[in-house]
Design a protein around this motif. Structure first.
Motif, mmCIF file in Angstrom:
data_model
loop_
_atom_site.group_PDB
_atom_site.id
_atom_site.type_symbol
_atom_site.label_atom_id
_atom_site.label_comp_id
_atom_site.label_asym_id
_atom_site.label_seq_id
_atom_site.Cartn_x
_atom_site.Cartn_y
_atom_site.Cartn_z
ATOM 1 N N TYR A 170 66.316 18.800 22.808
ATOM 2 C CA TYR A 170 67.136 17.554 22.194
ATOM 3 C C TYR A 170 68.405 17.434 22.310
ATOM 4 O O TYR A 170 68.929 19.117 22.489
ATOM 5 C CB TYR A 170 67.052 17.702 20.901
ATOM 6 N N HIS A 171 69.361 16.532 22.377
ATOM 7 C CA HIS A 171 70.956 16.719 22.696
ATOM 8 C C HIS A 171 71.859 16.006 21.830
ATOM 9 O O HIS A 171 71.338 14.813 21.650
ATOM 10 C CB HIS A 171 71.491 16.255 24.545
ATOM 11 N N ASP A 215 69.303 13.915 19.974
ATOM 12 C CA ASP A 215 68.400 12.652 21.658
ATOM 13 C C ASP A 215 67.610 13.041 21.893
ATOM 14 O O ASP A 215 67.560 14.213 22.153
ATOM 15 C CB ASP A 215 69.967 12.163 21.651
ATOM 16 N N LYS A 264 65.055 13.944 25.006
ATOM 17 C CA LYS A 264 65.384 13.759 26.471
ATOM 18 C C LYS A 264 64.257 14.576 27.411
ATOM 19 O O LYS A 264 64.523 13.820 27.978
ATOM 20 C CB LYS A 264 66.469 15.796 26.873
ATOM 21 N N LYS A 265 63.710 14.915 26.696
ATOM 22 C CA LYS A 265 62.251 15.616 27.464
ATOM 23 C C LYS A 265 61.454 16.582 27.042
ATOM 24 O O LYS A 265 61.631 17.361 25.813
ATOM 25 C CB LYS A 265 62.676 15.532 28.949
ATOM 26 N N TYR A 272 70.702 25.235 30.543
ATOM 27 C CA TYR A 272 71.376 23.531 30.912
ATOM 28 C C TYR A 272 72.755 23.916 30.433
ATOM 29 O O TYR A 272 73.231 25.290 29.659
ATOM 30 C CB TYR A 272 70.494 22.727 30.072
ATOM 31 N N TRP A 298 72.270 21.714 22.674
ATOM 32 C CA TRP A 298 71.236 21.026 23.365
ATOM 33 C C TRP A 298 70.662 22.186 22.567
ATOM 34 O O TRP A 298 70.945 23.356 21.422
ATOM 35 C CB TRP A 298 70.771 22.138 24.132
#
Length: 507
Positions: free
Chosen positions: A16-17, A20, A22-23, A32, A37
């Motif tokens: 999550y970022h 949100d 992400k993957k 990253y 993050w």
């Protein structure tokens, strides 16, 4: 600024970022650039994924999530089973669940609850030792049958075996009945008979009776139930039902009496509230009244009638010779002497119906009439007459009681006064009278004997006077009597002078 995350081989991460998605991060090291993050790590040994806002993520990232997750979505009429390795998870209707793929084998099975609530037998065997929410399991033994109820409504019978049913939003129950008991307690019998004729025809025997019928139900030759009129009852198939019409004759045949009245204890308990039983001993006769009306006589033996809709009264009348004692009767004789008398009578009933219909208490009637007859016979006679001729009392009483008893079908065989008991002072007076009479009789006899003895002595003297030889014989007789009392006698001279000398001897 760089941020590094390490995912272990048995883990998986969600990147999550700033909150949100992400993957999905596989096991390994991930780096990253930048801040904010974060990675949420899940243990793949626990295959069920706990992902926040899964519904929203699926709208935007369904393809990527489906690559790593097994998504289970159930509608309102659906439920699911998910196998994760050796473990099982149940998913209720209107649920959204996710399970990680790859690390542990995961498979899912979706079930339409509107088509059937029952779980297929292949799943039942796999879930035998597993307890899952929303599933009810039942075991029906080989000697049982189960009745499946959904929301308290009967659905179908269950043969022996293992069953499982979804019960997430419905009440599922199974009522188990034994097949080795031919008359189990069926739940809501009337509903089963009226609403489920197919089940009744396949498994049950229905007994429904009219107002004038009684049923005897047997299983393997043994009576298991007696049904009253207008009743309805279910039994398992295999029973034998005998229906009897009791409208005309309610009496049982001898074969049924032997089976229901004289049979086993269990059968007696079944029939005791259904039958009126009359046992007539030998030398008796039974009188039967049905609804207060006389219905006839019965010979010795055991007789029984169905009770339903009738009232019965039976009585056994003894036909043998019976004795009656009328004791301790205090009565005044004609000359006012108080007496106590004991009377006995023998009687037998010749016409039982006449006696029963005419008398409420046969023994009480005879006792009262014997009292009247005894008082009448004694009160009309003086004491001397009573003592001289006791048979007169018996004859008087017999004539009176025989006629009275004959009017009611009773034969009096014998009547007799056993005892006449006098008061103490009367006994003393009578004793003195008897003593005086016996004394006078003794004096008369004594005088008579003295006179006879004197007359005999005079006759003897005359004989001796005229016959010297007789006199000598008498002398010898006297001598013999004297010799019996003296040890030794010395005789000097002849026998002629013995008596003379003896007479001269001093005492």
């Amino acid at each position: 600024m760089w941020e590094t995350f390490y995912i272990k081989p048995n883990e998986i991460g969600i990147l999550y970022h700033r909150s949100d998605f992400k993957k999905i991060l596989q096991p390994g090291t991930h780096t990253y650039f930048g801040r904010h993050w974060q990675v949420k790590i899940s243990d793949l040994n626990q295959p069920q994924a706990q992902i926040e806002n899964l519904e929203l993520l699926l709208r935007s990232y369904e393809a990527e999530l489906q690559e790593h997750l097994l998504i289970i979505r159930t509608a309102f009429n659906q439920a699911a089973l998910v196998r994760c390795g050796q473990n099982w998870v149940s998913v209720a209707p209107n649920q959204l669940r996710a399970f990680w793929r790859g690390f542990i084998e995961v498979e899912s099975h979706l079930f339409n609850l509107e088509e059937s609530l029952e779980l297929p037998s292949s799943f039942v065997q796999q879930l035998r030792s597993v307890t899952l929410n929303g599933l009810k399991k039942f075991q029906i033994s080989e000697y049982e049958i189960g009745l499946l109820y959904l929301q308290n409504n009967f659905v179908r019978p269950l043969e022996p075996g293992e069953y499982a049913f979804w019960s997430v939003d419905r009440d599922v129950t199974v009522r188990i009945l034994s097949r080795i008991i031919p008359n189990p307690d069926f739940p809501l019998e009337d509903v089963l008979i009226e609403k489920h004729p197919d089940f009744i025809a396949a498994y049950c025997e229905t007994v429904q009776l009219l107002a004038s019928q009684v049923a005897i139900v047997r299983y393997r030759g043994k009576v298991i139930s007696i049904l009253p009129p207008t009743s309805r009852k279910l039994f398992w198939q295999g029973v034998a039902v005998e229906i009897l019409d009791i409208s005309a004759d309610a009496q049982l045949q001898p074969s049924l009496v032997a089976e229901l009245v004289e049979g086993s204890t269990e059968v007696k308990l079944l029939s005791r509230n259904c039958l009126h039983i009359c046992q007539v001993p030998a030398q008796h006769v039974g009188l039967v009244y049905i609804n207060q009306e006389f219905q006839g006589q019965r010979s010795p033996g055991v007789h029984a009638w169905w009770l339903f809709g009738r009232s019965f009264q039976t009585e056994a009348i003894d036909l043998r010779l019976q004795n009656m004692e009328v004791s301790g009767q205090d009565i005044l004789s004609k000359d006012k002497v108080p007496l106590r008398l004991n009377l006995t009578a023998g009687f037998r009933i010749q016409d039982p119906l006449r006696a029963k219909n005419g008398l409420s208490d046969i023994s009480g009637f005879l006792y009262k009439e014997l009292q009247f007859a005894l008082r009448g016979a004694v009160g009309e006679r003086n004491l001397d007459t009573l003592l001289e001729d006791k048979g007169a009392i018996d004859r008087s009483i017999s004539e009176y009681i025989r006629q009275k008893a004959a009017d009611y079908g009773i034969e009096v065989d014998s009547v007799g006064v056993k005892d006449i008991i006098l008061p103490g002072e009367i006994k003393a007076i009578l004793s003195k009278v008897v003593e005086a009479e016996k004394t006078a009789q003794a004096n008369v006899v004594r005088r008579r004997e003295e006179t006879a003895a004197t007359r005999s002595m005079l006759n003897t003297a005359k004989v001796m006077e005229d016959n010297p030889v007789a006199l000598r014989l008498k002398e010898l007789e006297v001598l013999e009597r004297i010799a019996e009392k003296i040890d030794r006698i010395q005789v000097n001279g002849s026998l002629d002078s013995i008596l003379t000398d003896l007479i001269r001897m001093n005492p």
